[in-house]
Scaffold this motif. Sequence first.
Motif, PDB file in Angstrom:
ATOM      1  N   LYS A  86      49.585  41.865  38.442  1.00 53.45           N
ATOM      2  CA  LYS A  86      48.615  41.344  39.414  1.00 53.45           C
ATOM      3  C   LYS A  86      47.220  41.252  38.796  1.00 53.45           C
ATOM      4  O   LYS A  86      46.572  40.204  38.862  1.00 53.45           O
ATOM      5  N   SER A  87      46.768  42.358  38.180  1.00 49.03           N
ATOM      6  CA  SER A  87      45.435  42.344  37.565  1.00 49.03           C
ATOM      7  C   SER A  87      45.382  41.324  36.447  1.00 49.03           C
ATOM      8  O   SER A  87      44.394  40.598  36.297  1.00 49.03           O
ATOM      9  N   THR A  88      46.430  41.279  35.657  1.00 47.69           N
ATOM     10  CA  THR A  88      46.461  40.351  34.533  1.00 47.69           C
ATOM     11  C   THR A  88      46.294  38.910  35.023  1.00 47.69           C
ATOM     12  O   THR A  88      45.512  38.141  34.468  1.00 47.69           O
TER      13      THR A  88
ATOM     14  N   PHE B 184      39.163  39.831  43.960  1.00 50.69           N
ATOM     15  CA  PHE B 184      39.071  41.267  44.237  1.00 50.69           C
ATOM     16  C   PHE B 184      40.279  41.947  43.625  1.00 50.69           C
ATOM     17  O   PHE B 184      41.408  41.654  43.996  1.00 50.69           O
ATOM     18  N   ASP B 185      40.056  42.869  42.704  1.00 52.47           N
ATOM     19  CA  ASP B 185      41.178  43.593  42.100  1.00 52.47           C
ATOM     20  C   ASP B 185      41.236  45.015  42.663  1.00 52.47           C
ATOM     21  O   ASP B 185      40.535  45.901  42.200  1.00 52.47           O
ATOM     22  N   GLU B 186      42.062  45.202  43.650  1.00 49.27           N
ATOM     23  CA  GLU B 186      42.207  46.496  44.321  1.00 49.27           C
ATOM     24  C   GLU B 186      40.846  47.142  44.575  1.00 49.27           C
ATOM     25  O   GLU B 186      40.564  48.230  44.087  1.00 49.27           O
ATOM     26  N   PRO B 187      40.022  46.478  45.384  1.00 45.98           N
ATOM     27  CA  PRO B 187      38.637  46.946  45.542  1.00 45.98           C
ATOM     28  C   PRO B 187      38.501  48.279  46.261  1.00 45.98           C
ATOM     29  O   PRO B 187      37.447  48.894  46.186  1.00 45.98           O
TER      30      PRO B 187
HETATM   31 MG   LIG Z   1      45.830  46.252  38.511  1.00 42.31          MG
END
Ligand SMILES: [Mg+2]
Lengths: 312, 268
Positions: free
Chosen positions: B58-60, B188-191
């Motif tokens: 997901k982050s990638t 938004f990455d797991e904010p």
């Molecule tokens: Mg991540």
Amino acid sequence: MSETADKIPAPPVPPVPPEQIKAIPVRHYGRWVAGALVIAVLVLIGTAFSNAKINYSIIPQYLTDGTILSGAWHTLYISVLAMALGLVLGVVIAVMRMSSNPVTSTVAWFYVWFFRGTPVLVQLLLWYNISLVFPVLNLGFYKNEMNQVMTPFLTALLGLGLNEAAYMSEIVRAGIQSVDLGQTEASHALGMTQGKTLRRVILPQAMRVIVPPTGNEFINMLKTSSLAYAVQFNELIKRATDISSTSLAVVEMYFVASIWYLILTTVFSIVQYYVERRYARGSSRSLPPTPLQRLRKNLRLFGSFRRPEVAR
Amino acid sequence: MSSLSKDTGIGRAPAGGPMVRAEGVHKSFGLSHILKGIDLEVNPREVFCIIGPSGSGKSTFLRCINHLEKISAGRLYVEGDLVGYRQRGDKLYELKEREVAAQRRDIGMVFQRFNLFPHMTALENIMEAPVQVKRESKAVARERAQRLLDRVGLGDRTGHYPAQLSGGQQQRVAIARALAMEPKLMLFDEPTSALDPELVGEVLDVMRDLAEDGMTMIVVTHEMGFAREVGDSLVFMDDGVVVESGHPREVLTNPQHERTRSFLSKVL
Ligand SMILES: [Mg+2]
Ligand SMILES: Nc1ncnc2c1ncn2[C@@H]1O[C@H](COP(=O)(O)OP(=O)(O)OP(=O)(O)O)[C@@H](O)[C@H]1O
């Protein structure tokens, strides 16, 4: 449990009286013994020095002698300039060293390898004799005999500054690597280029790691600059020996020079403290106390040590 | 509350077409194949949620959208423009550093660990990019920064350094910092993953507000409640592929795939 409800409540525990605790402090007998020993040793050394064949009375007058003052000034400014050169070049070499371009990183590696691996005195003497290698300096727009170009000042500046750059680059590199990678990402994500990121985000944070060893380097530089005496630069040691060769007060002149070195290093230790404070911004919730504030606090502590509040 | 769109230009819709389009996006780190062909479309003004187990990429994927990572295969478009490349004929040319930076200006990103600049105050953090990147005057940037801080409920914290703020406050400053560039898209990455439970709400409130203003948002999150209430679409990613997608309520209450079901049973 219901019958406990109509039991007569137990008398309340008497509250702890809100008086100040009066206790006898721990006695540190060891400190008194150690203190007495130190004083005894100091007295022994002091008498030995005062009985030596050293003419102490001439030291104060030479401290403010014009030749010595000019030597101290030369020491100060060559140290500042060589350090500035070392710092700027050090940042460049550190960035080159971390670059993804293999040519630049290898060049930087060799630079550090060479300048850290050979004595400063040898480097100074090499610059002093550079005309053996390049008899004429030709920059296209500027052409001159190398011996004319390489004044004692330039020799000292290059010798000390280029050597310092090698050390500074390692300090700067450690500083840059200490900054969290998330900082670079956040900066890039905002649309800042690599250069802007380095200048605005990375270096200011790296400073916290860079400043303390740099202060150390500078204080080292103040004293290492005495080697420039070998290339005829008129710094403190050169001027002190100039005087002693005519006045025959050799050791006395080294004392004079040492007092000046102590003055310079003391002043810069104080400057360093405040610079460190400046770059500690944001790294902790509150800034550490200044030396003055600390002195006042220590005096207060010392006072309470002298007059323990116990016995009264 | 929804005053932001008027005074900061946030939420303006681009002319037609999807905001983000991914076509068979692959990403490998050395030998490990992380993204294995992602296809999706994010429309303007949409809140697009991505859920999935840890390590699913997901982050990638999010980082590929603003070119913090280079994709290995496929095509990724933001507002119709290729991310990180220029296409001439059938050849791709890498963009120069400056051009990549210019593309990123329009995409705001909020990180799990806030990544505020610790040597700058809250206000300075928000002013930094407009002044440095857009060459805006300090006065203009300061005024907008103050307005954004008011907006995220931190108008009285302008002079505080990040270390003097709570996690929730830091994350709200980080959102304000991204908004200061007036982005068209927010990532938004797991904010809220690094926040104490009682601080999660204040950050989600700000995000909800932003969604109401019509900001296009891609949100990687474990907050299923937020995805259900605020999200317009949701994808479930696992092992580098999109397993299931649809409206958040559909996917969360009636998952079609076994992997989605077993994931949801663990997190709900
Ligand atoms: Mg991540
Ligand atoms: N720079 C990198 N180099 C090598 N491997 C990487 C790199 N970045 C990520 N990975 C790997 O890619 C995989 C996916 O990582 P990613 O951070 O995208 O997962 P995620 O879905 O965001 O998980 P999480 O929910 O834990 O944040 C992980 O196995 C990770 O180890």
